[in-house]
Design a protein around this motif. Structure first.
Motif, short mmCIF file in Angstrom:
data_model
loop_
_atom_site.label_atom_id
_atom_site.label_comp_id
_atom_site.label_asym_id
_atom_site.label_seq_id
_atom_site.Cartn_x
_atom_site.Cartn_y
_atom_site.Cartn_z
N ALA A 171 -46.47 -16.99 24.18
CA ALA A 171 -46.32 -16.82 22.73
C ALA A 171 -46.94 -15.50 22.28
O ALA A 171 -46.36 -14.78 21.47
N LEU A 172 -48.09 -15.16 22.84
CA LEU A 172 -48.75 -13.90 22.50
C LEU A 172 -47.89 -12.71 22.93
O LEU A 172 -47.76 -11.72 22.19
N GLU A 173 -47.31 -12.77 24.10
CA GLU A 173 -46.44 -11.70 24.59
C GLU A 173 -45.21 -11.54 23.68
O GLU A 173 -44.77 -10.42 23.41
N LYS A 174 -44.67 -12.65 23.21
CA LYS A 174 -43.51 -12.59 22.32
C LYS A 174 -43.89 -11.93 21.00
O LYS A 174 -43.15 -11.11 20.46
N VAL A 175 -45.07 -12.28 20.47
CA VAL A 175 -45.55 -11.66 19.24
C VAL A 175 -45.73 -10.16 19.44
O VAL A 175 -45.32 -9.35 18.60
N LYS A 176 -46.32 -9.77 20.56
CA LYS A 176 -46.51 -8.34 20.86
C LYS A 176 -45.16 -7.62 20.91
O LYS A 176 -45.01 -6.52 20.40
N MET A 177 -44.18 -8.25 21.54
CA MET A 177 -42.86 -7.65 21.65
C MET A 177 -42.23 -7.48 20.26
O MET A 177 -41.66 -6.44 19.95
N LEU A 178 -42.36 -8.51 19.42
CA LEU A 178 -41.80 -8.43 18.07
C LEU A 178 -42.48 -7.34 17.23
O LEU A 178 -41.88 -6.78 16.32
N ASN A 193 -43.47 -4.50 18.46
CA ASN A 193 -43.27 -3.25 19.21
C ASN A 193 -44.48 -2.89 20.07
O ASN A 193 -44.87 -1.72 20.16
N ASN A 194 -45.09 -3.87 20.67
CA ASN A 194 -46.18 -3.70 21.62
C ASN A 194 -47.32 -2.80 21.15
O ASN A 194 -47.63 -1.78 21.75
N PRO A 195 -47.99 -3.19 20.06
CA PRO A 195 -49.13 -2.39 19.62
C PRO A 195 -50.31 -2.54 20.59
O PRO A 195 -50.42 -3.54 21.29
N LYS A 196 -51.18 -1.51 20.62
CA LYS A 196 -52.35 -1.58 21.48
C LYS A 196 -53.29 -2.69 21.00
O LYS A 196 -53.86 -3.41 21.80
N ASP A 197 -53.43 -2.81 19.67
CA ASP A 197 -54.29 -3.83 19.09
C ASP A 197 -53.39 -4.78 18.29
O ASP A 197 -52.90 -4.42 17.22
N ILE A 198 -53.18 -5.96 18.81
CA ILE A 198 -52.26 -6.91 18.18
C ILE A 198 -52.73 -7.34 16.80
O ILE A 198 -51.93 -7.53 15.89
N VAL A 199 -54.02 -7.47 16.60
CA VAL A 199 -54.55 -7.87 15.29
C VAL A 199 -54.22 -6.81 14.25
O VAL A 199 -53.76 -7.11 13.15
N LYS A 200 -54.41 -5.54 14.60
CA LYS A 200 -54.07 -4.46 13.66
C LYS A 200 -52.56 -4.41 13.42
O LYS A 200 -52.12 -4.10 12.33
N GLY A 201 -51.79 -4.72 14.45
CA GLY A 201 -50.34 -4.76 14.29
C GLY A 201 -49.92 -5.82 13.28
O GLY A 201 -49.07 -5.58 12.42
N VAL A 202 -50.51 -7.01 13.37
CA VAL A 202 -50.20 -8.09 12.43
C VAL A 202 -50.67 -7.70 11.02
O VAL A 202 -49.96 -7.90 10.04
N GLU A 203 -51.88 -7.13 10.92
CA GLU A 203 -52.38 -6.69 9.62
C GLU A 203 -51.46 -5.66 9.00
O GLU A 203 -51.20 -5.68 7.79
N SER A 204 -50.94 -4.74 9.81
CA SER A 204 -50.03 -3.72 9.31
C SER A 204 -48.74 -4.34 8.75
O SER A 204 -48.26 -3.95 7.68
N VAL A 205 -48.20 -5.32 9.46
CA VAL A 205 -46.98 -6.00 9.00
C VAL A 205 -47.26 -6.74 7.69
O VAL A 205 -46.45 -6.71 6.76
N LEU A 206 -48.41 -7.39 7.61
CA LEU A 206 -48.76 -8.12 6.38
C LEU A 206 -48.93 -7.17 5.20
O LEU A 206 -48.49 -7.46 4.08
N GLU A 207 -49.56 -6.01 5.43
CA GLU A 207 -49.73 -5.02 4.36
C GLU A 207 -48.37 -4.48 3.90
O GLU A 207 -48.13 -4.32 2.70
#
Length: 184
Positions: free
Chosen positions: A22-29, A31-45
């Motif tokens: 599930a984590l790998e799928k989230v990372k793929m969605l 675009n494979n950010p280095k920091d997944i938490v920052k990637g999610v925060e960026s999408v939410l912003e």
């Protein structure tokens, strides 16, 4: 009494594999950010920013519709009547527009029809004096008009809404509403 749930043996391994997948799928969605938490925060912003822009656009659209409706006031038998089909995408925007117009116009009979996500919507607001002096009741009127759109509605004596299934009946419902004031 306490309840404890646990996973043991092969179940633990399966659970970890599912979580990793599930984590790998989230990372793929993302675009494979280095920091997944920052990637999610960026999408939410970005989502919040887009919602704010959309809200601003809808507010501007409602302001334009209001300006247009103010130019379409017909005075019939001492009543300021507006009966129109409008293009606003939500019942809340229509409600806010209705109350705004009610506050600006006396003796108002405002019946609005709209297509909200492919379904017909009717909104009726009456000035307080029409309810008191002429015994008009928005709930009774909207229930009658809602039959044309194969729907139902309700509300209060001064404000009521209806939704339905039959878009083709929206024009006829508006004509019937107009006839209540014009007598034709």
């Amino acid at each position: 009494v306490r309840r404890i749930e646990a996973i043991t043996g092969a179940g633990v391994e399966e659970w970890i594999n599912n979580q990793t997948a599930a984590l790998e799928k989230v990372k793929m969605l993302l675009n494979n950010p280095k920091d997944i938490v920052k990637g999610v925060e960026s999408v939410l912003e970005e989502n919040k920013s887009l919602k704010d822009k959309l809200d601003a656009m809808m507010f501007e659209k409602a302001r334009q519709v209001k300006s247009s409706l103010m130019g379409k006031v017909n005075k019939v038998n001492g009543v300021n009547m507006i009966v129109e089909q409008i293009e606003l995408p939500s019942a809340d925007l229509i409600k806010n527009l209705s109350f705004d117009l009610k506050n600006q116009l006396d003796n108002l009979f405002l019946l609005l029809g709209a297509d909200i996500e492919g379904k017909p919507h009717l909104s009726l607001i009456l000035s307080d004096n029409l309810v008191a002096d002429k015994s008009m009741n928005a709930t009774n009127i909207i229930r009658t008009l809602a039959k044309e759109i194969q729907g139902g509605g309700g509300g209060q004596p001064f404000y009521a809404t209806a939704g339905g299934k039959q878009m083709d009946g929206l024009k006829k419902a508006l004509e019937q509403g107009k006839a209540l004031i014009t007598g034709s």
